[in-house]
Design a protein around this motif. Structure first.
Motif, PDB file in Angstrom:
ATOM      1  N   MET A 209       0.838  -1.215   0.000  1.00 43.47           N
ATOM      2  CA  MET A 209       0.000   0.000   0.000  1.00 43.47           C
ATOM      3  C   MET A 209       0.865   1.254   0.000  1.00 43.47           C
ATOM      4  SD  MET A 209      -3.041  -1.097   2.656  1.00 43.47           S
ATOM      5  CE  MET A 209      -3.623   0.601   2.784  1.00 43.47           C
ATOM      6  N   ARG A 213       0.906   4.065  -2.987  1.00 41.87           N
ATOM      7  CA  ARG A 213       0.583   5.487  -2.776  1.00 41.87           C
ATOM      8  C   ARG A 213       1.618   6.399  -3.421  1.00 41.87           C
ATOM      9  NH1 ARG A 213      -0.863   4.010   2.584  1.00 41.87           N
ATOM     10  NH2 ARG A 213       1.088   4.884   3.379  1.00 41.87           N
ATOM     11  N   LYS A 214       2.860   5.951  -3.441  1.00 43.90           N
ATOM     12  CA  LYS A 214       3.934   6.737  -4.068  1.00 43.90           C
ATOM     13  C   LYS A 214       4.088   6.403  -5.550  1.00 43.90           C
ATOM     14  CE  LYS A 214       6.204   9.198  -2.054  1.00 43.90           C
ATOM     15  NZ  LYS A 214       6.021  10.618  -1.721  1.00 43.90           N
ATOM     16  N   GLN A 215       3.211   5.510  -6.043  1.00 48.22           N
ATOM     17  CA  GLN A 215       3.248   5.080  -7.448  1.00 48.22           C
ATOM     18  C   GLN A 215       4.635   4.512  -7.811  1.00 48.22           C
ATOM     19  OE1 GLN A 215       1.849   8.646  -9.534  1.00 48.22           O
ATOM     20  NE2 GLN A 215      -0.229   7.808  -9.515  1.00 48.22           N
TER      21      GLN A 215
END
Length: 313
Positions: A209, A213-215
């Protein structure tokens, strides 16, 4: 309803095979199949799906399995407690401790405390990647479990114990920052080979996850369940791993591996005690639960683990 039929049904589900369950129960397979047919007639529901790979429960079968576990366990507890009368607490209490979490570090302390304070209780401890502890607690296969996450999950109740930050464990020759006291950004790990637990583990889910979120797509080169192997692999320079401090600090090899704080984002997860909602706890189970909660909170306070905070129940 014969309790032995329910016990046989539970064994069939646990084993996944009527023939293997018959061997273990020392019952002829046709007789065991007849017991199953009697249950299906009584409940007017198909309970199992047969295939070449074995048997799997239907939705009705899963519901009967859950209730059967409760009935069998309650009967066993009644036999033990009534036979013991007003004497010291006795019985068996089963506790699941989630691998790769602070829960797994409590096992020895819990064993010592129970042996000292509750000598009549047989403690069953398990640490497994393959089992889903919340389901085992819900069905009565475990009395309680220390797991990552805080629910809600129908059928179980969560008592929050602590919140854990995750840290990077890297080979000694790694140099992500100018100072060991400086945090490592998640973006600095794009090309770093990572050794992580399997996808279904809560630690891994939280790590996934954070990267999402930071790709960032993490460079996962291996999935490792054995902590000793993970310790040796990081020390040998095979890759890095990400763990809560309680576990990370235990696999450090002086001169060969080190710990870095992580940031942007900080990765953290709750650790909770999971107990069933519908299955009454025994006196023995309640006593062990109180010891476990006290141990968890005292350990965090005494060990002074970085990034680990006690949570109010």
């Amino acid at each position: 309803m014969d309790i032995r039929r329910l016990q046989a049904f539970v064994k069939i589900i646990d084993i996944g095979s009527i023939s293997r369950a018959a061997d273990i129960l020392n019952i002829a397979q046709p007789a065991l199949s007849q017991q199953l047919a009697s249950l299906e007639t009584a409940f007017k529901q198909k309970l199992l799906i047969r295939s070449k790979m074995g048997v799997t429960p239907t939705a009705a079968g899963l519901e009967l399995y859950r209730h059967s576990q409760t009935i069998i366990k309650q009967l066993d507890r009644a036999m033990t407690e009534i036979s013991n009368g007003a004497g010291p607490l006795v019985g068996k209490v089963s506790v699941g401790l989630s691998p790769y979490s602070s829960g797994s570090t409590l096992s020895l302390a819990l064993l010592k405390e129970v042996r000292e304070k509750l000598p009549g209780i047989t403690l069953h401890l398990t640490e497994s990647f393959d089992d889903i502890y919340s389901e085992m607690v819900m069905t009565g296969r475990l009395d309680m479990a220390v797991i990552h996450g805080a629910g809600p999950i129908k059928g179980v109740h969560f008592t929050p114990l602590m919140k854990e930050d995750f840290f990077l464990v890297a080979p000694e020759n790694s140099s992500f920052t100018e100072s060991l006291s400086s945090p490592v950004r998640l973006s600095d790990l794009t090309e770093v080979p990572l050794l992580l637990p399997p996808d279904y583990n809560f630690v891994r889910k939280r790590i996934n996850m954070a990267f999402a979120r930071k790709q960032i797509t993490p460079n996962i080169v291996a999935e490792v369940e054995a902590l000793l192997t993970l310790q040796d692999a990081v020390a040998a320079g095979v890759g890095c791993t990400i763990l809560p401090w309680s576990v990370a600090s235990k696999i450090i090899v002086p001169g060969k591996s080190r710990v870095y704080e992580l940031c942007s984002p900080v990765i953290q997860e709750d650790v909770s005690l999971c107990v069933p909602e519908s299955i009454p706890e025994t006196e023995a189970g309640l006593a062990v639960r109180e010891i476990l909660i006290d141990l968890a909170k005292n350990m965090v306070a005494s060990q002074n683990w970085p990034g680990t905070k006690i949570m109010d129940s």
